[in-house]
Design a protein around this motif. Structure first.
Motif, PDB file in Angstrom:
ATOM      1  N   ARG A 199       1.120  -1.618  -0.314  1.00 36.67           N
ATOM      2  CA  ARG A 199       0.171  -0.026  -0.050  1.00 36.67           C
ATOM      3  C   ARG A 199       0.828   1.610  -0.121  1.00 36.67           C
ATOM      4  NH1 ARG A 199      -4.387  -1.989   4.411  1.00 36.67           N
ATOM      5  NH2 ARG A 199      -5.426  -3.594   3.727  1.00 36.67           N
ATOM      6  N   ASN A 288       0.139   8.237 -11.688  1.00 32.07           N
ATOM      7  CA  ASN A 288      -0.067   6.482 -10.631  1.00 32.07           C
ATOM      8  C   ASN A 288       0.175   6.539  -9.400  1.00 32.07           C
ATOM      9  OD1 ASN A 288      -0.505   3.540 -11.402  1.00 32.07           O
ATOM     10  ND2 ASN A 288       1.756   3.433 -10.561  1.00 32.07           N
ATOM     11  N   ASN A 292      -2.460   4.908  -7.216  1.00 28.83           N
ATOM     12  CA  ASN A 292      -2.335   4.224  -6.104  1.00 28.83           C
ATOM     13  C   ASN A 292      -3.160   4.684  -4.492  1.00 28.83           C
ATOM     14  OD1 ASN A 292      -1.862   2.286  -8.374  1.00 28.83           O
ATOM     15  ND2 ASN A 292       0.962   2.598  -7.507  1.00 28.83           N
ATOM     16  N   HIS A 295      -6.785   3.804  -4.064  1.00 31.33           N
ATOM     17  CA  HIS A 295      -6.822   2.300  -3.968  1.00 31.33           C
ATOM     18  C   HIS A 295      -6.310   1.965  -2.624  1.00 31.33           C
ATOM     19  CE1 HIS A 295      -7.660   0.652  -7.370  1.00 31.33           C
ATOM     20  NE2 HIS A 295      -6.800   1.110  -8.372  1.00 31.33           N
ATOM     21  N   HIS A 296      -4.557   2.284  -1.644  1.00 26.65           N
ATOM     22  CA  HIS A 296      -4.754   2.477  -0.763  1.00 26.65           C
ATOM     23  C   HIS A 296      -5.419   3.293   0.434  1.00 26.65           C
ATOM     24  CE1 HIS A 296      -0.598   2.481  -2.357  1.00 26.65           C
ATOM     25  NE2 HIS A 296      -0.628   1.111  -2.554  1.00 26.65           N
TER      26      HIS A 296
END
Length: 483
Positions: A199, A288, A292, A295-296
């Protein structure tokens, strides 16, 4: 490797903290994790080389007695062979001294465990899905992880730094005083430490032997049944009939708008291309990283919500009954896969299992084919069919009208009485399993006899109030089925 056995009154648990390494420390962390991956690949190649050699010799007609011997894959054998090869093997000779020996031991122990799992699965001694032969780990896809079992492993007195072998003292992102206070008081002992990158951040997890007294739950005589779902995360019914509903937070759905926007930005940047060797642009890397981060955040929110739910349940009830859901099969439904994965059904069961064991209580796992939704929680009559779109349960025998999920939760809670008396329980100390014949959609004499035999072997695991009625299949009148 021999599994650690805690002393009486002690339990083994993990304390995980986020790290804030500087550039040099992060490079050392990546080097250690890369060394573990290289050692793993070396062990896989070293063991399988003898397999291919024997296969080639057999094709030439060499007899069994003259074939090349099998190379062992036990951890001591792998360590001995690796220590002899690292001084001459060109893959290690120039840089193996840069990392701790624990990095290579991590890869070798993982390889030994992988070969053991493969052998047990091949022999039918391992439960679950069949395990294939170990394969090489890709540098691009492998998870960065390394475990330390010897050397200097401690939390510094200031509570904001940890010390690991060869890596030195690394600052933690959060205070580690919770573990430090236990170590200083003599109620905890650090056994090992594992660093992992996930993560977007480095974490260290200490495996600690902790002196922990069993905490008495608030309702030691009560049981609860938990029915998991997508629209509603959990419907919980206790042994007194009280029903509580936990709404599904749907963290991923709430972040989909930001995630789509971030993904569009990434797609418009110049990304990496392995076929041509193209390197990503700086703008792609920034985009990117931003994607991310979304998402984390979703993963952290989900983990926090599940921990709060399972901790509250495990601290209140002495018996928790859950279903043995086929989550892997449910994820094949392309219409519901994203929401099922976001709910975390398997994680809820895993957390309940170890948290109830930690509190001295138990988790009962109902059989996968137990008809919790089709069984009337009032009189025990089981319906022949109950489609998923029917969300209200109507009992034709007693006239009970109840929400489908509430009815299933009540039936699961009633299974606690069956497991208490020992009827139909076939499980271990941690998670008992209550089995029940499927008997819902099979309509042949052979299937009926098989299910009847299954029920007899399982000890007749039916609910205390459940009764079975005989029905005939309209399409096959000669097939008499017990529901």
């Amino acid at each position: 490797m021999k599994r650690f056995q805690p002393q009486p009154g002690f339990v083994v648990q993990a304390y995980r903290f986020a790290l804030d390494p500087n550039a040099a420390q992060e490079a050392a962390l990546r080097s250690h994790c890369g060394a573990a991956r290289a050692a793993y690949n070396w062990a896989v190649a070293w063991v399988t080389a003898s397999w291919w050699q024997r296969k080639a010799e057999e094709s030439y007609g060499v007899g069994e007695a003259q074939l090349t011997g099998w190379r062992p894959w036990s951890l001591p054998a792998l360590r001995k062979a690796f220590n002899a090869a690292k001084h001459t093997d060109p893959r290690f000779v120039d840089w193996w001294e840069e990392n701790s020996k624990e990095a290579y031991s991590t890869g070798l122990s993982n390889a030994a465990a992988a070969f053991d799992n493969y052998a047990k699965s091949k022999q039918g001694k391992r439960r679950g899905k069949r395990v294939g032969a170990p394969r090489f780990k890709s540098k691009r896809k492998a998870r960065l992880s390394c475990r330390f079992t010897t050397g200097t492993i401690r939390v510094e007195p200031d509570g904001r730094h940890v010390t690991l072998p060869r890596l030195g003292t690394i600052r933690t992102h959060e205070p580690a005083v919770k573990l430090l206070s236990r170590v200083q008081a003599g109620t905890a002992r650090v056994l090992s430490a594992t660093v992992r990158y996930e993560r977007g951040r480095w974490f260290v997890a200490f495996q600690v032997e902790v002196k922990r007294d069993i905490e008495r739950v608030r309702r030691p005589d009560a049981a609860i049944g938990i029915d998991l779902g997508v629209k509603t995360l959990a419907v919980m019914a206790d042994s007194t009939g009280e029903i509580r509903t936990v709404p599904n937070p749907k963290h991923l759905d709430g972040a989909m708008k930001r995630l789509r926007r971030a993904s569009r930005v990434v797609s418009r940047r110049r990304g990496p291309d392995r076929r041509t060797g193209q390197q990503p642009s700086r703008r792609w890397e920034k985009a990117n990283t931003h994607r991310n981060r979304v998402h984390h955040r979703v993963a952290n929110l989900r983990a926090d919500a599940l921990h709060k739910l399972t901790t509250a349940v495990a601290a209140e009830y002495a018996t928790v009954v859950v279903e043995d859901l086929n989550v892997a099969g449910m994820l094949r439904n392309r219409r519901l896969a994203r929401r099922i994965a976001d709910a975390g059904f398997g994680e809820i069961r895993r957390q309940l299992t170890y948290k109830t064991r930690r509190n001295g209580t138990r988790t009962v796992v109902a059989d996968r084919w137990f008809p919790s939704s089709k069984t009337c929680s009032g009189c025990g009559v089981v319906k022949a069919k109950l489609p998923l779109h029917v969300r209200t349960y109507h009992c034709d025998a007693c006239g009970l009208v109840l929400d489908r999920d509430d009815n299933a939760a009540r039936n699961l809670a009633a299974l606690a009485a069956v497991s208490t008396t020992g009827t139909g329980v076939a499980g271990d100390r941690d998670a008992q399993r209550v089995s029940k014949p499927r008997g819902a959609d099979q309509k042949t004499r052979t299937t009926r006899r098989d299910h009847k035999a299954t029920a007899e072997r399982a000890g007749g695991a039916t609910l205390p109030h459940q009764r079975q009625t005989e029905t005939r299949d309209r399409t096959h009148p000669e097939a008499l089925t017990l529901w």
